[in-house]
Design a protein around this motif. Structure first.
Motif, mmCIF file in Angstrom:
data_model
loop_
_atom_site.group_PDB
_atom_site.id
_atom_site.type_symbol
_atom_site.label_atom_id
_atom_site.label_comp_id
_atom_site.label_asym_id
_atom_site.label_seq_id
_atom_site.Cartn_x
_atom_site.Cartn_y
_atom_site.Cartn_z
ATOM 1 N N THR A 150 0.843 -1.179 0.000
ATOM 2 C CA THR A 150 0.000 0.000 0.000
ATOM 3 C C THR A 150 0.886 1.240 0.000
ATOM 4 O OG1 THR A 150 -1.731 -1.152 1.210
ATOM 5 C CG2 THR A 150 -1.785 1.252 1.287
ATOM 6 N N LEU A 151 0.606 2.146 -0.908
ATOM 7 C CA LEU A 151 1.320 3.405 -0.991
ATOM 8 C C LEU A 151 0.441 4.471 -0.340
ATOM 9 C CD1 LEU A 151 3.944 4.559 -2.302
ATOM 10 C CD2 LEU A 151 2.492 5.273 -4.196
ATOM 11 N N VAL A 152 0.964 5.149 0.668
ATOM 12 C CA VAL A 152 0.221 6.182 1.390
ATOM 13 C C VAL A 152 0.808 7.529 1.011
ATOM 14 C CG1 VAL A 152 -0.503 7.042 3.641
ATOM 15 C CG2 VAL A 152 -0.188 4.580 3.287
ATOM 16 N N VAL A 153 -0.016 8.363 0.385
ATOM 17 C CA VAL A 153 0.414 9.687 -0.057
ATOM 18 C C VAL A 153 -0.305 10.721 0.794
ATOM 19 C CG1 VAL A 153 0.460 11.310 -1.997
ATOM 20 C CG2 VAL A 153 0.791 8.864 -2.411
ATOM 21 N N GLU A 154 0.465 11.547 1.469
ATOM 22 C CA GLU A 154 -0.112 12.626 2.270
ATOM 23 C C GLU A 154 0.114 13.930 1.539
ATOM 24 O OE1 GLU A 154 1.602 12.350 6.143
ATOM 25 O OE2 GLU A 154 0.607 10.458 6.580
ATOM 26 N N SER A 155 -0.979 14.672 1.410
ATOM 27 C CA SER A 155 -0.896 15.950 0.710
ATOM 28 C C SER A 155 -1.070 17.080 1.703
ATOM 29 C CB SER A 155 -1.955 16.021 -0.390
ATOM 30 O OG SER A 155 -3.243 15.954 0.168
ATOM 31 N N ASP A 156 -1.122 18.285 1.201
ATOM 32 C CA ASP A 156 -1.262 19.457 2.068
ATOM 33 C C ASP A 156 -2.562 19.433 2.865
ATOM 34 O OD1 ASP A 156 1.136 20.366 1.155
ATOM 35 O OD2 ASP A 156 0.270 21.686 -0.368
ATOM 36 N N SER A 157 -3.567 18.711 2.357
ATOM 37 C CA SER A 157 -4.804 18.589 3.122
ATOM 38 C C SER A 157 -4.575 17.630 4.282
ATOM 39 C CB SER A 157 -5.937 18.083 2.228
ATOM 40 O OG SER A 157 -5.641 16.783 1.782
ATOM 41 N N ASP A 158 -5.520 17.558 5.189
ATOM 42 C CA ASP A 158 -5.361 16.740 6.388
ATOM 43 C C ASP A 158 -5.476 15.245 6.124
ATOM 44 O OD1 ASP A 158 -4.931 18.902 7.991
ATOM 45 O OD2 ASP A 158 -7.051 19.151 8.489
ATOM 46 N N GLU A 159 -6.097 14.843 5.038
ATOM 47 C CA GLU A 159 -6.310 13.423 4.803
ATOM 48 C C GLU A 159 -5.180 12.804 3.989
ATOM 49 O OE1 GLU A 159 -9.104 12.581 1.176
ATOM 50 O OE2 GLU A 159 -9.952 14.219 2.383
ATOM 51 N N SER A 160 -4.933 11.537 4.254
ATOM 52 C CA SER A 160 -3.940 10.810 3.465
ATOM 53 C C SER A 160 -4.681 9.876 2.517
ATOM 54 C CB SER A 160 -3.000 10.024 4.374
ATOM 55 O OG SER A 160 -3.720 9.074 5.122
ATOM 56 N N LEU A 161 -4.084 9.639 1.372
ATOM 57 C CA LEU A 161 -4.689 8.787 0.355
ATOM 58 C C LEU A 161 -3.910 7.487 0.292
ATOM 59 C CD1 LEU A 161 -5.052 11.596 -2.279
ATOM 60 C CD2 LEU A 161 -6.848 10.667 -0.844
ATOM 61 N N GLU A 162 -4.640 6.374 0.309
ATOM 62 C CA GLU A 162 -4.009 5.066 0.282
ATOM 63 C C GLU A 162 -4.317 4.369 -1.032
ATOM 64 O OE1 GLU A 162 -4.816 2.688 3.693
ATOM 65 O OE2 GLU A 162 -4.177 4.241 5.086
ATOM 66 N N PHE A 163 -3.282 3.859 -1.663
ATOM 67 C CA PHE A 163 -3.413 3.115 -2.902
ATOM 68 C C PHE A 163 -3.001 1.681 -2.618
ATOM 69 C CE2 PHE A 163 -2.319 7.519 -3.915
ATOM 70 C CZ PHE A 163 -3.465 7.887 -4.609
ATOM 71 N N ASP A 164 -3.971 0.777 -2.570
ATOM 72 C CA ASP A 164 -3.732 -0.612 -2.210
ATOM 73 C C ASP A 164 -3.257 -1.431 -3.405
ATOM 74 O OD1 ASP A 164 -4.642 -0.189 0.414
ATOM 75 O OD2 ASP A 164 -6.716 -0.438 -0.230
ATOM 76 N N ASP A 165 -2.554 -2.502 -3.113
ATOM 77 C CA ASP A 165 -2.131 -3.496 -4.102
ATOM 78 C C ASP A 165 -1.318 -2.907 -5.243
ATOM 79 O OD1 ASP A 165 -3.368 -5.665 -2.758
ATOM 80 O OD2 ASP A 165 -5.310 -4.997 -3.524
ATOM 81 N N VAL A 166 -0.406 -2.019 -4.904
ATOM 82 C CA VAL A 166 0.490 -1.439 -5.917
ATOM 83 C C VAL A 166 1.641 -2.418 -6.143
ATOM 84 C CG1 VAL A 166 2.029 0.482 -6.473
ATOM 85 C CG2 VAL A 166 -0.105 0.915 -5.240
ATOM 86 N N PRO A 167 1.810 -2.929 -7.369
ATOM 87 C CA PRO A 167 2.926 -3.841 -7.619
ATOM 88 C C PRO A 167 4.245 -3.077 -7.634
ATOM 89 C CG PRO A 167 1.693 -3.461 -9.634
ATOM 90 C CD PRO A 167 0.968 -2.749 -8.540
ATOM 91 N N GLY A 168 5.301 -3.699 -7.117
ATOM 92 C CA GLY A 168 6.596 -3.033 -7.061
ATOM 93 C C GLY A 168 6.535 -1.759 -6.248
ATOM 94 N N VAL A 169 5.842 -1.823 -5.101
ATOM 95 C CA VAL A 169 5.558 -0.618 -4.323
ATOM 96 C C VAL A 169 6.837 0.089 -3.863
ATOM 97 C CG1 VAL A 169 5.328 -1.735 -2.070
ATOM 98 C CG2 VAL A 169 4.011 0.317 -2.559
ATOM 99 N N GLN A 170 7.894 -0.656 -3.578
ATOM 100 C CA GLN A 170 9.137 -0.018 -3.138
ATOM 101 C C GLN A 170 9.718 0.841 -4.259
ATOM 102 O OE1 GLN A 170 9.318 0.059 -0.085
ATOM 103 N NE2 GLN A 170 10.545 -1.592 0.764
#
Length: 159
Positions: A127-147
């Motif tokens: 799961t890739l967790v992207v935090e933006s300037d807003s208060d909420e973070s966005l999670e992208f599940d099942d990303v292949p080659g996440v590293q």
């Protein structure tokens, strides 16, 4: 289905383009095998009956409905889901009949994190967790080659 290039603005370059990890297709493939196996077994059981032709037609219809709903539709949904990092933004597009999308400009991203279980690490997803300037973070599940995606996204975000 390839990522539509018309969603990119002029001079925007794709850094990485991914579909969800292939592990999402394990369930649909299992359903396909079970339906074909069960239908074949039942068809063999009724082959000597007078009404076998009707039973075979019913088994074929039920099998097509089950395979369509639990195999074909998930595969099409997997194929039409795109996670894209460009040199300007992160894009997510998903959906078959109704498309949903989200764009995050790279300039608004404050941090990028990775979360993955032991099983996901063995499969190379997470799961890739992207935090933006807003208060909420966005999670992208099942990303292949996440590293690798994490490293590329960090490289694009950090000047």
């Amino acid at each position: 289905m390839a990522f539509p290039d018309d969603l990119l603005v002029e001079d925007e370059q794709v850094v990485v383009h991914k579909h969800p990890h292939w592990k999402m297709l394990l369930g649909p493939v299992l359903v396909l095998l079970l339906v074909v196996g069960a239908a074949s077994f039942l068809a063999a059981l009724v082959r000597t009956q007078d009404w076998a032709t009707w039973a075979w037609a019913g088994l074929a219809a039920a099998g097509l409905v089950l395979v369509g709903r639990f195999t074909v539709f998930p595969v099409v949904r997997w194929r039409t889901t795109h996670f894209v990092v460009t040199d300007r933004r992160v894009l997510v597009r998903e959906g078959v009949l109704t498309r949903h999308g989200m764009d995050i400009p790279l300039s608004r991203i404050s941090s990028v994190r990775v979360r993955h279980t032991l099983w996901e690490r063995m499969l190379g997803s997470g799961t890739l967790v992207v935090e933006s300037d807003s208060d909420e973070s966005l999670e992208f599940d099942d990303v292949p080659g996440v590293q690798r995606v994490h490293a590329l996204l960090y490289q694009e975000v950090a000047p």
